[in-house]
Design an enzyme around this catalytic site. Structure first.
Site, mmCIF file in Angstrom:
data_model
loop_
_atom_site.group_PDB
_atom_site.id
_atom_site.type_symbol
_atom_site.label_atom_id
_atom_site.label_comp_id
_atom_site.label_asym_id
_atom_site.label_seq_id
_atom_site.Cartn_x
_atom_site.Cartn_y
_atom_site.Cartn_z
ATOM 1 N N HIS A 31 0.838 -1.207 0.000
ATOM 2 C CA HIS A 31 0.000 0.000 0.000
ATOM 3 C C HIS A 31 0.878 1.265 0.000
ATOM 4 C CE1 HIS A 31 -2.997 -2.706 2.320
ATOM 5 N NE2 HIS A 31 -3.496 -2.547 1.116
ATOM 6 N N SER A 35 -2.807 -7.659 3.073
ATOM 7 C CA SER A 35 -3.087 -7.533 4.508
ATOM 8 C C SER A 35 -3.429 -8.895 5.095
ATOM 9 C CB SER A 35 -4.258 -6.570 4.733
ATOM 10 O OG SER A 35 -3.958 -5.294 4.220
ATOM 11 N N ARG A 95 -2.319 -6.499 -8.496
ATOM 12 C CA ARG A 95 -1.183 -7.351 -8.134
ATOM 13 C C ARG A 95 -0.999 -8.482 -9.132
ATOM 14 N NH1 ARG A 95 -3.324 -7.676 -2.136
ATOM 15 N NH2 ARG A 95 -5.142 -7.261 -3.404
ATOM 16 N N LYS A 98 -16.904 -6.800 6.774
ATOM 17 C CA LYS A 98 -15.593 -7.443 6.646
ATOM 18 C C LYS A 98 -14.971 -7.892 7.972
ATOM 19 C CE LYS A 98 -13.276 -6.619 2.295
ATOM 20 N NZ LYS A 98 -12.110 -6.049 1.625
HETATM 21 P P1 ADP Z 1 -9.607 -3.906 -0.551
HETATM 22 O O1 ADP Z 1 -10.184 -4.627 0.633
HETATM 23 O O2 ADP Z 1 -10.455 -2.812 -1.103
HETATM 24 O O3 ADP Z 1 -9.021 -4.813 -1.633
HETATM 25 P P2 ADP Z 1 -6.939 -3.499 0.364
HETATM 26 O O4 ADP Z 1 -6.566 -2.748 1.585
HETATM 27 O O5 ADP Z 1 -6.675 -4.973 0.364
HETATM 28 O O6 ADP Z 1 -8.428 -3.132 0.076
HETATM 29 O O7 ADP Z 1 -6.218 -2.873 -0.891
HETATM 30 C C1 ADP Z 1 -6.431 -1.543 -1.291
HETATM 31 C C2 ADP Z 1 -5.830 -1.328 -2.660
HETATM 32 O O8 ADP Z 1 -4.430 -1.564 -2.606
HETATM 33 C C3 ADP Z 1 -6.377 -2.260 -3.735
HETATM 34 O O9 ADP Z 1 -6.446 -1.560 -4.944
HETATM 35 C C4 ADP Z 1 -5.317 -3.333 -3.819
HETATM 36 O O10 ADP Z 1 -5.271 -3.928 -5.103
HETATM 37 C C5 ADP Z 1 -4.063 -2.522 -3.560
HETATM 38 N N1 ADP Z 1 -2.985 -3.328 -2.999
HETATM 39 C C6 ADP Z 1 -3.030 -4.147 -1.930
HETATM 40 N N2 ADP Z 1 -1.861 -4.759 -1.707
HETATM 41 C C7 ADP Z 1 -1.031 -4.317 -2.695
HETATM 42 C C8 ADP Z 1 0.330 -4.598 -3.068
HETATM 43 N N3 ADP Z 1 1.050 -5.488 -2.380
HETATM 44 N N4 ADP Z 1 0.837 -3.958 -4.130
HETATM 45 C C9 ADP Z 1 0.083 -3.074 -4.840
HETATM 46 N N5 ADP Z 1 -1.193 -2.791 -4.568
HETATM 47 C C10 ADP Z 1 -1.753 -3.391 -3.516
#
Ligand code: ADP
Length: 161
Positions: free
Chosen positions: A17, A128, A90, A41
């Site tokens: 992130h 996460s 990803r 969630k």
């Molecule tokens: P959500 O529950 O909406 O998927 P996340 O917190 O998991 O929220 O992710 C938020 C954003 O960050 C999403 O667009 C996700 O694809 C992106 N994201 C999460 N992890 C990574 C990573 N390791 N590299 C790049 N983008 C990421």
């Protein structure tokens, strides 16, 4: 002014992130990192905790603000007058779902564009969910999240760093 929203659960925020935030902040004038308040969630961290972790780790970026929202993202974009939504891709597994959401949002509001950034290769595996899984067993999460957050994450599982 080009204002963008980078929405997500950030439960907890990871290096993946942070990489996205730093790269997006260079593209737009103002970036709102928006924590989704999604009660369905069952998150590990409260919205307040997630916002404060994000504020700490983005404090060096002057054009980044951290907020939270509930309801539809596209409504929130209208409310804060953002013209761009930023999402990370990803792997191909992210693509189908993200495409569907982006197209839906464009029908609802054609003035808001969705911008996809592909992940940096070093973080392509990182989510996460992985962080929570490893932390729940007391494993080493120092490659996944900033040092200052480690204790807070372990504490949720009654583990020590
Ligand atoms: P959500 O529950 O909406 O998927 P996340 O917190 O998991 O929220 O992710 C938020 C954003 O960050 C999403 O667009 C996700 O694809 C992106 N994201 C999460 N992890 C990574 C990573 N390791 N590299 C790049 N983008 C990421």
């Amino acid at each position: 002014m080009r204002r963008a929203i980078y929405p997500g659960s950030f439960d907890p925020v990871t290096f993946g992130h942070i990489d996205m935030i730093e790269r997006s902040a260079k593209i737009v004038d103002e970036l709102l990192v928006a924590v989704l308040n999604n009660s369905a969630k069952n998150p590990l961290f409260s919205v307040k905790e997630r916002v404060s972790m994000l504020e700490e780790i983005t404090s060096h970026l002057p054009n980044v603000k951290v907020t939270s929202f509930d309801g539809l993202l596209i409504d929130y974009a209208n409310k804060v007058d953002a013209s761009i939504i930023i999402r990370g891709l990803r792997a191909v597994t992210d693509f189908e779902y993200e495409l569907q959401i982006a197209q839906t949002n464009r029908i609802v509001n054609p003035n808001v564009a969705t911008l996809f950034l592909t992940t940096s290769l070093e973080y392509a595996y990182l989510s996460s969910t992985i962080v929570k899984e490893v932390a729940s067993y007391g494993g080493d999460i120092s490659h996944f999240v900033p040092e200052r957050l480690i204790e807070r994450i372990y504490a949720k599982y009654n583990k020590e760093s």
